[in-house]
Design an enzyme around this catalytic site. Sequence first.
Site, mmCIF file in Angstrom:
data_model
loop_
_atom_site.group_PDB
_atom_site.id
_atom_site.type_symbol
_atom_site.label_atom_id
_atom_site.label_comp_id
_atom_site.label_asym_id
_atom_site.label_seq_id
_atom_site.Cartn_x
_atom_site.Cartn_y
_atom_site.Cartn_z
ATOM 1 N N SER A 144 46.895 36.957 44.974
ATOM 2 C CA SER A 144 47.256 38.002 45.928
ATOM 3 C C SER A 144 48.157 39.046 45.263
ATOM 4 O O SER A 144 47.759 39.662 44.293
ATOM 5 C CB SER A 144 47.914 37.380 47.167
ATOM 6 N N ASP A 302 46.389 45.384 48.702
ATOM 7 C CA ASP A 302 46.876 44.537 47.615
ATOM 8 C C ASP A 302 45.706 44.112 46.716
ATOM 9 O O ASP A 302 44.547 44.428 47.022
ATOM 10 C CB ASP A 302 47.652 43.340 48.182
ATOM 11 N N ASP A 304 43.797 41.543 46.047
ATOM 12 C CA ASP A 304 42.594 40.881 46.564
ATOM 13 C C ASP A 304 42.163 41.441 47.916
ATOM 14 O O ASP A 304 41.247 40.909 48.552
ATOM 15 C CB ASP A 304 42.773 39.367 46.637
ATOM 16 N N ASP A 306 43.313 41.640 50.981
ATOM 17 C CA ASP A 306 43.449 41.059 52.315
ATOM 18 C C ASP A 306 44.658 41.632 53.054
ATOM 19 O O ASP A 306 44.771 41.480 54.260
ATOM 20 C CB ASP A 306 43.501 39.519 52.270
#
Length: 571
Positions: A144, A302, A304, A306
Site C-alpha cells: 500500500s 496511493d 495500489d 485503494d
Amino acid sequence: MSWRQEYERWHSFASLDKNLRTQLDQIQGDEQSLEDAYYKNLEFGTGGMRGKLGAGTNRMNVYTIRRAAEGLAAYIEEREGQEKGVAIAYDSRYMSKEFAVETAKVLGNHDIQSYVFSSLRPTPELSFAVRYLGAAGGVVITASHNPPEYNGFKVYNGDGGQMPPEEAGTVIKFVDQVENELTVEVADQAELEQSGLLKWIDEDVDQAYLDELKTVNVNSEVTKTVEDFSVVFTPLHGTAKMLVEKGLSQIGLTNVHTVAEQAKPDPEFSTVASPNPEEHQAFEMAINKGKETNADILIATDPDADRLGIAVPDENEEYQVLTGNQTGALLLDYLLSQNKDLPSNGIMIKTIVTSEFGRVIANHYGVTSLDTLTGFKFIGEKIKEYEETDQHTFLFGYEESYGYLVKDFARDKDAVQAAMLSAEVAAYWKSKGKTLLQALEGLYKKHGYFLEDLQSLKMEGISGSQQITAIMDDFRENPLKEAGGLKVESVEDYTSSERTNANGEVETIHLPKANVLKFNLENDCWFCLRPSGTEPKIKFYYGVKTNSRRDSSELLEVVKESVNHKIQHHL
C-alpha cells in the site's frame, strides 16, 4: 528456536538465494539487526502479511512468500478450488512481480490454476478480477502506502473481499504448519505457462472493469456539460494511471492533467516523502499543476489505488486537502441526494473509527447505517451477507483512512471508483456555483461541525511491540473517567466484546474480537485506541461535534491533550 538458531539455519542453507546471501553477509556480526530479522516469523495476519524486504524470517523475501503461498495452496485444496484458481496482481514496489510469479509457482506445484496480470494493476481491479474470473481466491503483492523498503502479500477470498477473521484463521493455520520456508517446493514457470496452469491476464479484465466503472456515474450530463471543469490527477508512482484516465474519459471529462513526474511507476516513490494521499505533502506537485491549470479538483491515489485523497481550492484559490471523513461525507450526501428512488432497505456502512457525520447524513435521507470493525474486509463481508439475504441494499461504504466503495462489483475499497465520483461531485457543485469546500460548509451548518483527528505513534522492533502492549493494558486497567472535560459514558473493549457503561452495566458487542478500545464521551464525542495490523504503530482516533467550527476545534485539542497526558510515561 532462538533467533540465533534461525539465523544459523538460513546461513547454513547451501542453496540460499544469492541476493539474500549477500544481505546476510552485510549484517554478519550485527546482533541487533540479526535479532530483528530472525526473532519471529513475519506475522501472517487476517489481511495477509507486510514487512521490510530483506533476509530473515521476519522479512519479505522469496522464502517467506513461498511459506505464505504454501499456506494459501492448502486452503484452496481444502475447498477443492484448484480448477477455479487464484487471481494475482502486484504493484510498483521492489520485487512485486517476482513475488507474484513465486506465488504462482508454489500454487502450480499443487496443480492450482493462477491468473497473473501481465503488468501492475490496482488492488480493486484484483478484487473485481476474482469475481469476474470466478476464482477461488486472490493475492495482491503490495505494501500500500508504506515506505519503499516494504512489501506485502494480501489475500482475498472467492467473493473478491479480504478474508474475514474466520476464513483468514484457516489460512493462518495452514501457513503456520509450514515447517521450513526454505524447502517449499515450486514448479517451473515455463512448464506452468506451457500447461496453462499459469495464465497471463490483462486487457480483457481491464475492459470488463471499465464497463462496470460506468455505473458509478450518477448523472452523465453533469460531467459532460459543466464548462471549463478541470481535473489534476496523480497516481503517486503507482498503479492507477491507466484506469483513472480511461474512467474519467468515459464520463466525458477531457480536461484532465496527470502529474507527469508522478505518472511513472517508481518503487522509490522519489518525488514524495510518503506515497500516501492522507499526507498533505503528497499533493505538492499536484497543487503546482492545479495552479497552472486552474483545476477544480486534485485527485491522488496511493500506490495500489485503494485509497484516494482530494484537494480543492478555497476562497483564496489555495488548495485544501480534505480528510477521508470529509470526502466520505460529500460523496455520501451526493449519492443519497441525487437518488430519487432510494430503496427502503438501503444501508450505508462505515467503520467504528469513522466520523459520525456519515451516520447523521444517512439518517437525514432515511438510510440505515452500520458500523464495522476497522478494515474494509468487514464492509465487504457485510455486502456479501446482504446480497445473500436481501436484508439490505448496499449504497455506500467508507472508512476514515481514505477508503471508499460506491458499487459492489469490487469488494474492497476502490480509489478508481472514488475518483470518478469525486470528479462528478465537484462538477455538480461547480454547476451550482460552489466549490466542494462551500458544499462541505453547507453540510456542517445543516448537521453540526464534526471534526476528527488521528495520531500515530511509531514503535518498531521488540521494544516497540512491548510499549504498544503496555499502553493498551494501561487504558484497559486504568480507564479515563473523563477527557477534555467530557465524561466517559461507556468504554467498548473489542477484545472482550463488551461495552461497559458509566453505571457499571455491561453489554455485549456483536462484532468480531479485535485489540481495540473505544471511549464514548458525552455530547457525541469519542476517542479510540488501535494498534495497527500492518505497521509498527499504535493509532489514536478522535471525534468531536459542536455547533461551530471554532468550538469543535478547541474541544478536539483538549480531548487529545487528556489522552496524550496519560500515554506520556510510556514513551
